[in-house]
Enzyme design. Structure first.
Site, short mmCIF file in Angstrom:
data_model
loop_
_atom_site.label_atom_id
_atom_site.label_comp_id
_atom_site.label_asym_id
_atom_site.label_seq_id
_atom_site.Cartn_x
_atom_site.Cartn_y
_atom_site.Cartn_z
N SER A 72 0.79 -1.13 0.14
CA SER A 72 -0.57 0.29 0.10
C SER A 72 1.19 1.29 -0.12
O SER A 72 2.33 1.55 -0.91
CB SER A 72 -0.96 -0.17 0.72
N ASP A 78 -9.85 -4.28 -4.48
CA ASP A 78 -8.75 -2.96 -4.41
C ASP A 78 -8.71 -1.84 -5.18
O ASP A 78 -8.28 -2.30 -6.28
CB ASP A 78 -6.96 -3.24 -4.65
N HIS A 97 -7.35 -5.63 -0.92
CA HIS A 97 -6.56 -4.52 -0.37
C HIS A 97 -5.88 -4.88 1.61
O HIS A 97 -6.67 -5.05 1.93
CB HIS A 97 -6.77 -3.07 -0.26
#
Length: 306
Positions: free
Chosen positions: A155, A246, A276
Site C-alpha cells: 500500500s 482493491d 487491499h
C-alpha cells in the site's frame, strides 16, 4: 472469483465493531482502530535474532531487525502500509518473521515518520536513509558484505518502496510492491467499482493523500507518484502483487506495465479473492502466506543490481 471466506469474516468483524469510516474520525482514534487486530495476527515464527535499532539519531529513524540465523542471503527493507498516516512496525512484525523464515533473509521493518505530523517528503526521505543505512551495514546484517539489499512495501509502503527503488536503483537488487500506491490520480476504473470499496475506499485514499501531500501540485512528483516518472529504465527488477478487490489494482498494474515497457524485468501476480492490505494479515488470511512463499522464492533469485 468471490472474496475469500477469511477476508469476508475479517470484514464482518470490522463491521460488527461499528463506527465511522477511518477518514471521518479523529486521527488518534483512527490509529488505535487500525491496530486493533494486531493480537489476532499472532506471533509468527520464532527468530534467532530480533532487535530494535536506531538508524539515524539526528533525525530519529528506527527499525526492527528479524533474522532466523546468523548468516542470511540478503537484506529486505519492509515499509508498512497505512496511507502514510496509520500503522507501525508492530503491524508488519508477524509478516516480517514469516518472510525472514521463508526467504532466509535479514528483514528490516522501518519505522518511518508519518503524516500529518511529518508530511511529504518525510516518509520518502526516511526510506532513502534506510536504504543507505542497509547498504552500508549489509555485512553486519547478513554476514556478507556482498549480500543484496532489497525493498518490500504494501500500500503506502509499496509507494515508498517504488519511489526509493527509483532513487537508489544502483544499490537495490529488486523491489517487491504489494498493492502499491503509484499515482495521485484516483480516476482508474478500479477506484469506481463498488466491489472494491472494502478495507480501503476511494474516499479514504483521498483523505490519505490530503494528509501526506496537502500541496496538490507536488503530488505528481516522482517521489510521491512513481508512475509519473518520465524514465523507468534501469529500475531494479520488480515483483508487483495485486489484490483482486482493491481500488489501487489498476494503478499497480499500470506501474508494472510501465516498468516492463522500459525493459525492467517484472513479475506481476494478481491474487484472486483477496482485498487491499491482505499481505500483512498473514496469520488471518491464507492467501497472505501463499503469497509470501512466492515472494520468498522471488527474493532468492535476486542478485546485485547493476
Amino acid at each position: 472469483m468471490p472474496l475469500d471466506a477469511a477476508s469476508q469474516k475479517m470484514l464482518e468483524t470490522m463491521r460488527a465493531a461499528g463506527g465511522l469510516p477511518l477518514h471521518e474520525i479523529p486521527l488518534a482514534e483512527a490509529r488505535k482502530r487500525a491496530l486493533r487486530n494486531l493480537p489476532a495476527l499472532g506471533n509468527g515464527p520464532t527468530m534467532s535474532h530480533e532487535e530494535d535499532v536506531l538508524i539515524d539519531a539526528d533525525r530519529p529513524l528506527s527499525a526492527r531487525i528479524f533474522k532466523r540465523s546468523r548468516h542470511t542471503l540478503g537484506v529486505v527493507l519492509v515499509f508498512h502500509g497505512g496511507g502514510w498516516v496509520l500503522g507501525n512496525v508492530d503491524a508488519v512484525t508477524p509478516m516480517s518473521r514469516h518472510l525472514a523464515q521463508l526467504a532466509g533473509m535479514t528483514v528490516v521493518a522501518v519505522e518511518y515518520r508519518k503524516a500529518p505530523e511529518h508530511r511529504y517528503p518525510a516518509a520518502f526521505d526516511d526510506a532513502v536513509r534506510a536504504v543507505d543505512w542497509a547498504a552500508a551495514h549489509a555485512g553486519a546484517l547478513t554476514g556478507s558484505s556482498a549480500a543484496p539489499v532489497m525493498v518490500l512495501g504494501e500500500s503506502a509502503g509499496g509507494n515508498l518502496a517504488a519511489a526509493v527503488a527509483l532513487r537508489r536503483a544502483e544499490v537495490l537488487a529488486c523491489q517487491i510492491l504489494c498493492c502499491p500506491v503509484t499515482d495521485c490520480t484516483m480516476d482508474y476504473p478500479s477506484y469506481a467499482h463498488q466491489d472494491n470499496q472494502l478495507s480501503l475506499t476511494r474516499e479514504t485514499m483521498g483523505y490519505f493523500w490530503d494528509q501526506y501531500v496537502p500541496e496538490v501540485a507536488r503530488r505528481t512528483e516522482p517521489s510521491a507518484s512513481p508512475l509519473r516518472t518520465t524514465g523507468l529504465a534501469g529500475a531494479p527488477p520488480a515483483m508487483v502483487v495485486l489484490a483482486e478487490y482493491d481500488v489501487l489494482r489498476d494503478e499497480g498494474q499500470a506501474y508494472a506495465d510501465r516498468l516492463a515497457a522500459a525493459g525492467v524485468p517484472v513479475s506481476t501476480r494478481l491474487i484472486e479473492g483477496q482485498m487491499h492490505g491482505f499481505l500483512a494479515n498473514v496469520n488471518l488470511l491464507p492467501g497472505a502466506l501463499s503469497t509470501l512463499e512466492d515472494i520468498a522464492a522471488f527474493l532468492k533469485t535476486a542478485g546485485p543490481h547493476v
